[in-house]
Write a protein that holds these residues in place. Structure first.
Motif, PDB file in Angstrom:
ATOM      1  N   ASP A 279      28.606 -45.605  64.589  1.00  0.00           N
ATOM      2  CA  ASP A 279      28.863 -44.181  64.811  1.00  0.00           C
ATOM      3  C   ASP A 279      30.210 -44.028  65.522  1.00  0.00           C
ATOM      4  N   PRO A 280      31.165 -43.295  64.955  1.00  0.00           N
ATOM      5  CA  PRO A 280      32.521 -43.238  65.527  1.00  0.00           C
ATOM      6  C   PRO A 280      32.591 -42.650  66.935  1.00  0.00           C
ATOM      7  N   LEU A 281      31.768 -41.641  67.217  1.00  0.00           N
ATOM      8  CA  LEU A 281      31.802 -41.060  68.559  1.00  0.00           C
ATOM      9  C   LEU A 281      31.045 -41.924  69.568  1.00  0.00           C
ATOM     10  N   LYS A 282      29.941 -42.510  69.123  1.00  0.00           N
ATOM     11  CA  LYS A 282      29.207 -43.409  70.015  1.00  0.00           C
ATOM     12  C   LYS A 282      30.044 -44.648  70.333  1.00  0.00           C
ATOM     13  N   ARG A 283      30.930 -45.021  69.397  1.00  0.00           N
ATOM     14  CA  ARG A 283      31.818 -46.164  69.649  1.00  0.00           C
ATOM     15  C   ARG A 283      32.763 -45.851  70.807  1.00  0.00           C
ATOM     16  N   ILE A 284      33.310 -44.650  70.821  1.00  0.00           N
ATOM     17  CA  ILE A 284      34.196 -44.258  71.921  1.00  0.00           C
ATOM     18  C   ILE A 284      33.420 -44.206  73.234  1.00  0.00           C
ATOM     19  N   GLU A 285      32.191 -43.696  73.172  1.00  0.00           N
ATOM     20  CA  GLU A 285      31.350 -43.662  74.371  1.00  0.00           C
ATOM     21  C   GLU A 285      31.057 -45.080  74.867  1.00  0.00           C
ATOM     22  N   ALA A 286      30.764 -45.990  73.935  1.00  0.00           N
ATOM     23  CA  ALA A 286      30.484 -47.376  74.310  1.00  0.00           C
ATOM     24  C   ALA A 286      31.703 -48.025  74.949  1.00  0.00           C
ATOM     25  N   LEU A 287      32.882 -47.715  74.436  1.00  0.00           N
ATOM     26  CA  LEU A 287      34.116 -48.249  75.027  1.00  0.00           C
ATOM     27  C   LEU A 287      34.303 -47.727  76.450  1.00  0.00           C
ATOM     28  N   GLY A 288      34.007 -46.452  76.652  1.00  0.00           N
ATOM     29  CA  GLY A 288      34.128 -45.883  77.990  1.00  0.00           C
ATOM     30  C   GLY A 288      33.187 -46.547  78.982  1.00  0.00           C
ATOM     31  N   ARG A 289      31.969 -46.785  78.553  1.00  0.00           N
ATOM     32  CA  ARG A 289      30.997 -47.444  79.433  1.00  0.00           C
ATOM     33  C   ARG A 289      31.420 -48.881  79.733  1.00  0.00           C
ATOM     34  N   ALA A 290      31.916 -49.565  78.703  1.00  0.00           N
ATOM     35  CA  ALA A 290      32.361 -50.949  78.897  1.00  0.00           C
ATOM     36  C   ALA A 290      33.534 -51.007  79.869  1.00  0.00           C
ATOM     37  N   TYR A 291      34.405 -50.022  79.808  1.00  0.00           N
ATOM     38  CA  TYR A 291      35.562 -49.950  80.702  1.00  0.00           C
ATOM     39  C   TYR A 291      35.088 -49.840  82.155  1.00  0.00           C
ATOM     40  N   VAL A 292      34.191 -48.887  82.404  1.00  0.00           N
ATOM     41  CA  VAL A 292      33.701 -48.677  83.769  1.00  0.00           C
ATOM     42  C   VAL A 292      32.950 -49.907  84.260  1.00  0.00           C
ATOM     43  N   GLU A 293      32.111 -50.484  83.415  1.00  0.00           N
ATOM     44  CA  GLU A 293      31.332 -51.653  83.806  1.00  0.00           C
ATOM     45  C   GLU A 293      32.238 -52.836  84.160  1.00  0.00           C
ATOM     46  N   PHE A 294      33.312 -53.010  83.391  1.00  0.00           N
ATOM     47  CA  PHE A 294      34.237 -54.095  83.705  1.00  0.00           C
ATOM     48  C   PHE A 294      34.833 -53.905  85.095  1.00  0.00           C
TER      49      PHE A 294
ATOM     50  N   ALA B  33      36.891 -40.236  60.103  1.00  0.00           N
ATOM     51  CA  ALA B  33      35.513 -39.982  59.684  1.00  0.00           C
ATOM     52  C   ALA B  33      35.146 -38.511  59.767  1.00  0.00           C
ATOM     53  N   GLY B  34      36.055 -37.688  60.297  1.00  0.00           N
ATOM     54  CA  GLY B  34      35.785 -36.266  60.431  1.00  0.00           C
ATOM     55  C   GLY B  34      34.917 -35.921  61.619  1.00  0.00           C
ATOM     56  N   ALA B  35      34.694 -36.884  62.518  1.00  0.00           N
ATOM     57  CA  ALA B  35      33.855 -36.650  63.686  1.00  0.00           C
ATOM     58  C   ALA B  35      34.635 -36.061  64.849  1.00  0.00           C
ATOM     59  N   MET B  36      35.948 -36.260  64.840  1.00  0.00           N
ATOM     60  CA  MET B  36      36.807 -35.785  65.919  1.00  0.00           C
ATOM     61  C   MET B  36      37.919 -34.935  65.323  1.00  0.00           C
ATOM     62  N   GLU B  37      38.253 -33.871  66.008  1.00  0.00           N
ATOM     63  CA  GLU B  37      39.314 -33.012  65.497  1.00  0.00           C
ATOM     64  C   GLU B  37      40.634 -33.770  65.441  1.00  0.00           C
ATOM     65  N   ARG B  38      41.437 -33.438  64.448  1.00  0.00           N
ATOM     66  CA  ARG B  38      42.706 -34.111  64.256  1.00  0.00           C
ATOM     67  C   ARG B  38      43.663 -33.824  65.409  1.00  0.00           C
ATOM     68  N   GLY B  39      44.462 -34.820  65.746  1.00  0.00           N
ATOM     69  CA  GLY B  39      45.447 -34.680  66.804  1.00  0.00           C
ATOM     70  C   GLY B  39      46.224 -35.966  66.930  1.00  0.00           C
ATOM     71  N   ASP B  40      47.062 -36.037  67.931  1.00  0.00           N
ATOM     72  CA  ASP B  40      47.866 -37.233  68.151  1.00  0.00           C
ATOM     73  C   ASP B  40      46.988 -38.327  68.747  1.00  0.00           C
ATOM     74  N   VAL B  41      46.894 -39.456  68.054  1.00  0.00           N
ATOM     75  CA  VAL B  41      46.011 -40.551  68.475  1.00  0.00           C
ATOM     76  C   VAL B  41      46.382 -41.052  69.870  1.00  0.00           C
ATOM     77  N   ASP B  42      47.681 -41.220  70.126  1.00  0.00           N
ATOM     78  CA  ASP B  42      48.114 -41.724  71.431  1.00  0.00           C
ATOM     79  C   ASP B  42      47.738 -40.772  72.558  1.00  0.00           C
ATOM     80  N   THR B  43      47.937 -39.474  72.331  1.00  0.00           N
ATOM     81  CA  THR B  43      47.621 -38.488  73.363  1.00  0.00           C
ATOM     82  C   THR B  43      46.136 -38.475  73.672  1.00  0.00           C
ATOM     83  N   TYR B  44      45.313 -38.466  72.624  1.00  0.00           N
ATOM     84  CA  TYR B  44      43.871 -38.464  72.830  1.00  0.00           C
ATOM     85  C   TYR B  44      43.424 -39.750  73.537  1.00  0.00           C
TER      86      TYR B  44
END
Length: 220
Positions: free
Chosen positions: A102-117, A164-175
């Motif tokens: 899931d593309p959005l759950k992947r971003i959430e998982a990355l955020g959790r992994a970041y904090v846990e590290f 995947a159309g799950a996130m609104e289009r924008g600048d990848v680096d900024t987001y």
């Protein structure tokens, strides 16, 4: 028969030499790890100007000459600490990214992994992102750049969510930088906030922060 005994003796001698080399290498790696572990804490305690290789030597009970056999100077030593930290950081982020399709759950998982590290490796985290962030783009000859690679994992996840159309289009680096800023702020507070930032509060704050990030970027 004599030839067979000579062959057996030669084989046994080679096994002993190999075992001896392996033991010396293990001891060498153990000392290197002890140096890195001691150096990280001393750097946070004394700061860059007050930190020295002599302090590291005294902490682990060796001479300063021994430390110089492994590292040229304190910048070389600090970079080694950060390099090891980013390698492990990258491994954990990769594992998080591959944990869901899931593309959005992947971003959430990355955020959790970041904090846990950060919570599990506070010395490494402070050196990596709070004390010597100038090393983020530094590279030693013959090495890759795990610092940059770890950020690319987040960028790829953001781009994947957009595609995947799950996130609104924008600048990848900024987001990607906005997501990084959110989890970095939370992690920094969790590490330096003292006893009031309890594990329970960190867990709840992480959930709220990531929910705000995901909902804010979700395709409408």
């Amino acid at each position: 028969m004599n030839a067979e005994r000579v062959k057996q003796h030669s084989t046994q001698a080679e096994r002993l030499r190999q075992a001896s080399r392996a033991r010396r290498q293990q001891q060498k790696e153990g000392l290197r790890r002890a140096i890195l572990d001691a150096a990280g804490g001393l750097f946070l305690q004394h700061g860059y100007e007050g930190f020295s290789l002599r302090q590291v030597a005294e902490r682990i009970g060796y001479s300063a000459t021994t430390i110089y056999r492994y590292f040229e100077n304190k910048d070389d030593l600090l970079f080694a600490i950060l390099y090891d930290g980013f390698l492990e950081f990258g491994r954990q982020l990769n594992a998080a990214a591959q944990s869901t399709r899931d593309p959005l759950k992947r971003i959430e998982a990355l955020g959790r992994a970041y904090v846990e590290f950060g919570l599990r490796n506070p010395v490494h985290y402070q050196l990596m992102f709070m004390q010597r962030s100038d090393f983020l783009f530094k590279r030693r000859k013959g090495q890759d750049q795990p610092m940059i690679d770890s950020f690319h994992i987040l960028q790829e996840a953001v781009k994947g969510a957009m595609d995947a159309g799950a996130m609104e289009r924008g600048d990848v680096d900024t987001y990607s930088h906005a997501i990084w800023a959110a989890v970095h702020g939370l992690t920094s507070l969790a590490i330096t906030g003292g006893s009031w930032f309890t594990p329970e509060l960190v867990q709840k704050s992480t959930a709220v922060t990531l929910r705000m990030v995901i909902e804010g970027l979700r395709q409408r």
